[in-house]
Design a protein around this motif. Structure first.
Motif, short mmCIF file in Angstrom:
data_model
loop_
_atom_site.label_atom_id
_atom_site.label_comp_id
_atom_site.label_asym_id
_atom_site.label_seq_id
_atom_site.Cartn_x
_atom_site.Cartn_y
_atom_site.Cartn_z
N THR A 114 0.83 -1.20 0.00
CA THR A 114 0.00 0.00 0.00
C THR A 114 0.87 1.26 0.00
OG1 THR A 114 -1.62 -1.22 1.29
CG2 THR A 114 -1.84 1.17 1.21
N PHE A 115 1.83 1.25 0.89
CA PHE A 115 2.74 2.40 0.95
C PHE A 115 3.44 2.60 -0.39
CE2 PHE A 115 7.25 3.46 1.11
CZ PHE A 115 7.17 4.79 1.52
N HIS A 116 3.97 1.54 -0.92
CA HIS A 116 4.75 1.66 -2.16
C HIS A 116 3.89 2.22 -3.29
CE1 HIS A 116 8.06 0.39 -4.92
NE2 HIS A 116 7.07 0.39 -5.80
N ILE A 117 2.71 1.65 -3.47
CA ILE A 117 1.86 2.12 -4.57
C ILE A 117 1.50 3.59 -4.39
CG2 ILE A 117 -0.41 1.86 -5.64
CD1 ILE A 117 -0.19 -1.12 -5.18
N ARG A 118 1.06 3.92 -3.19
CA ARG A 118 0.66 5.32 -2.95
C ARG A 118 1.81 6.28 -3.18
NH1 ARG A 118 -3.21 4.48 2.37
NH2 ARG A 118 -4.74 3.20 1.23
N HIS A 119 2.94 5.92 -2.59
CA HIS A 119 4.10 6.81 -2.73
C HIS A 119 4.48 6.97 -4.20
CE1 HIS A 119 7.75 8.72 -0.97
NE2 HIS A 119 8.34 8.29 -2.08
N HIS A 120 4.50 5.89 -4.93
CA HIS A 120 4.95 5.95 -6.31
C HIS A 120 3.94 6.61 -7.23
CE1 HIS A 120 8.21 3.54 -4.87
NE2 HIS A 120 8.74 3.43 -6.08
N LEU A 121 2.67 6.39 -6.93
CA LEU A 121 1.68 7.02 -7.81
C LEU A 121 1.69 8.53 -7.68
CD1 LEU A 121 -1.50 4.75 -7.93
CD2 LEU A 121 0.14 5.29 -9.72
#
Lengths: 214, 214, 214, 214
Positions: free
Chosen positions: B101-108
Motif C-alpha cells: 500500500t505504501f509503495h503504490i501510494r508513494h509511487h503514484l
DNA sequence: AATGAATGAGATTTCATTCAT
DNA sequence: AATGAATGAAATCTCATTCAT
C-alpha cells in the motif's frame, strides 16, 4: 526460423552487402541496450561495425529507422515465436503456464531486445510508436484472453484482466534487468519461481487472513 | 511529507537564489521523465527555468550532477517516507499489505521520479551509480525482510525471497508507466487489484489444479 | 628546403581533402603567432581556412593537436635542414660560423614558427611537451658540440658550454621578435653583426681591461 | 628595494582593503607567468586570492587592467631600480659590467615578471602597449648609451648599437627561462659567464682567425 | 569590500546527415 | 557499398563582467 535478425542472415546468405545491414542492427542493438538510443551516436555504431559513418546510410536512412527496425522486429519476432510455439504445442492443460514459460524463455534469450523495447518507446517518433504499439497490444491480448478464459472457467479470480495483464508482463519483463548479475539461479529455477508467483497472483483462492474481513 | 525538494525550499525560503536550484530540479525532473536524460539539453532546462544556460552552473556543476541529485534524493525520500510511515503505524496485522500500500501510494504520487529512477540508472557515472545502488538495496531489503518473516511464520510460501522481492517491486513499479493513460481505474482500485495479486503470488496456498500433480 | 608542411602538400598532391589539413596548419600558424594559442579559437581558424568549425576535426582531433603538430614539425624541420646543410657543406673552416649563419637564415624565413616554438611551450600538454623537448635538446646539442670542440682546439674560452649554448640561441632567436619592424637593416647585415657578436662572446681573447685584475 | 608590489604593501600598510589588490596582483603574476594571460580566467585569479570573481572588480576594472598594471609596474620598477643602483655606485670603471650585473641580478629575482613582460606584450591593448613600450625603450636606451660611449672611447667595436642592445638584452633576458631547472650553477657563476660573453661580444679585439681574411 | 546569482557571448567539440568519388 | 570530407546545428561548459544586497 523466427528471429528476424538471425533470419535475415539466413534468408539472404550469399549477398555480401546485406551482411552489413545485419551487423549494423547487431551493433545498434548492443549499444542502444547499454547506453540508450539518445546517448549512442551514429559514429559509435559505425565504429562498432568497422565502417565509416556515411556507410550506415546505405542501409538505414536515419538513426530513428534503426531503432524502429529493432523494436518492430522484436515485437513481430515475439508474436511469430508465440504462434509457432502455440502451434507446436498440444492444447495445454494450463495455457497460462504455457504463456509464462514461453515468455520467460523467449525474453531471457533476448535481454538486449527486451531492454530496448521497454525503454526506448518514448524515443520513437509517433508514426513508428503507433506501429510498435499495435504489435505490443496484440501480444498483451494473448495473455488477456488466457486470463479471461480462466476467469470464465472459474479458475482465476481477477477483477481487471487488462490490469492483471500488465502487472504480469511487468513482473516477467523485469527479469532481464537483474538476471545477468545473479549467477546463483538457473533459468529453470527462475522459471519455476515466477510460474508459482504468477499462478498465485491470479488464482481463485482463499483470501489471506489479513484481508478476509474487508 | 518529507520530500527533499519540497523540504529544501521550505528550509531556506528567503534567499532568492536558492529557489533557482529548486526550480532547476523541478524542470529537470519533468524533462528527464518525458524525454530521457540523454535527450534533454541544458538549454532546455534553462528555458524551462527561465534563465540563461550558464546560470545553471551556479547551482549544479554538471548535467550529471542534476541527475544524481534527483535520483539520490528520490531514493532517500522513499526510505525516509517509509520509516515515517512505519513509525506512525501500529504494528500492522499484515506487514506486506502495509508495504505494498505504501509503495503504490508513494509511487503514484511521484510518477516522474519513479520513471527516472528506473530508466536512467545506466546514465549515472559509476561513482554516482554506486551511491544510488546502496539506497536501492536498502529499500529492497525492507521487502525481503517482510517476506522472510512471513515465510518463517508459515504464511508465505517462497523459494527465493530475493527473487520474489524483485518480482514484486517490478510489478508495482510498472504501474506508473501506464497509469497516466488509463483514466478508468482509480488509484484505490489499482491498489486493491495489486494487493490481491501480490498476496496471491506469495501466499501459502493450495496449488492451482493444473500444477497439483507435478 | 624540406619543411614538412610544404612537403606534405607535395607528397600527396591530388587528394583534395589533404589540402585542407595543410591549410589548417597554415591558418593556425599565422593566428597562433599573432595572437597566441590560447587566444585563438577554432572558429577563427575555420574562418581563415574557409570552412565550418566542425570540419577541422576531420583533420585534427583537438586544438592541442594542431599546436603539437606545428611545434614538432618545426623542430624536426630545423634538424633535418641542418643535416642537409651540414651534408652539403665542405668541412667548414669555422663550424660556429656555419651554425650561426644557418640558424639566422633558417629562422628569419620562419618567423612565425619561431615565435610559436618559443612562446607556446607552456601550452603543450606534458606528453607533447616531452616530445618537443627531445628535439629541442637534440638541436642544442649540435651547438654545444661545436663549442666543446672549439674549446678543445683552444680557439674558444668557455666555462660552461651548456650555458653558452643557451645564451647564443637566445640571442639569435630573439631576432625575429623585432626584425619585422626595423626595415633599416638587411638580413645579411644582421647576420654579419650577430656573427661578430657570437664570435666575440666565446673567443679566447684578452680580457677587457676592466676585468683584467679580478 | 623599490619593487612596486612590495612597495604598495609597505606604503599603505594599514588600509585593510588594499591588501586584496596586492594579493590580486600576486595571484595574477603567478598565474599569468605559468599559463599565459589568455589562458588564465578571472575565476582562477579569484580562487587563488580566496575570493569570489566579482570581488576582483572592486580593485581592477578589467582583466586587461591587471595585465597592464603588472607590466607597467615591472618596467617602472626596473628603471627606478637602475637609477637607484646608478646613484649609489661611484662612477664605475666599466659601465657595461655595471649594467649587465644589475640586469641579471634584478631579473633573476623577478622571473615571473620578466616572463610576463616579454611574453604578454601582444596581449596588451594598443594604448597600454604604447605606455609599456615607452618604458621599455627608455631602458634599452640606457644600454645603447653605454655602448655608444664605449664605441667613442674605442673600447667597443659595434656596427649597430641598437641591434647590439637588443642582442644583449635578449641574451640576458633568456636566463630566467631555463635558470629554474639548472641547479648546477649559482647566480654568481651565471653572472660571471654572461659578463664574459657580453664583453666578448662587443669588445674591440682581434678577429677570430676564421673571419680575418674576409 | 565582498557575495551570489545572473547575463550574453563564446569556447571546444560532437552530432546526424549529405555527397562526390 | 564504402570513403573522406563537409555542413549546419547543437551539445556542454566557461568566460568576463554586472549588479543587488
Amino acid at each position: 526460423m523466427s528471429h528476424q535478425i538471425a533470419t535475415l542472415a539466413e534468408r539472404k546468405p550469399a549477398k555480401k552487402g546485406t551482411q552489413t545491414a545485419h551487423r549494423v542492427r547487431r551493433a545498434a542493438l548492443k549499444l542502444f541496450a547499454r547506453q540508450g538510443y539518445a546517448a549512442v551516436s551514429m559514429r559509435q555504431i559505425a565504429t562498432e561495425v568497422g565502417v565509416q559513418p556515411g556507410a550506415l546510410y546505405n542501409h538505414f536512412s536515419t538513426k530513428q529507422e534503426i531503432l524502429k527496425d529493432l523494436m518492430l522486429s522484436h515485437m513481430r519476432d515475439l508474436l511469430e515465436a508465440w504462434q509457432e510455439h502455440a502451434a507446436n504445442t498440444d492444447r495445454p492443460s494450463d495455457p497460462l503456464e504455457a504463456f509464462v514459460t514461453f515468455h520467460i524463455r523467449h525474453h531471457l534469450q533476448r535481454t538486449e531486445e527486451v531492454f530496448i523495447s521497454y525503454m526506448e518507446l518514448r524515443n520513437l517518433e509517433s508514426q513508428n510508436f503507433s506501429e510498435v504499439e499495435v504489435e505490443r497490444r496484440r501480444y498483451e491480448a494473448i495473455l488477456t484472453a488466457i486470463l479471461e478464459d480462466g476467469v470464465k472457467r472459474g479458475v482465476y479470480r481477477i477483477k481487471e484482466t487488462r490490469v492483471a495483464t500488465r502487472a504480469i508482463i511487468a513482473m516477467l519483463t523485469g527479469i532481464p534487468t537483474w538476471y545477468r548479475e545473479s549467477g546463483m539461479l538457473s533459468a529453470e529455477q527462475i522459471e519455476a519461481i515466477y510460474l508459482d508467483m504468477v499462478h498465485g497472483s491470479v488464482s481463485a483462492m482463499p483470501l489471506s487472513p489479513a484481508r478476509k474481513n474487508r
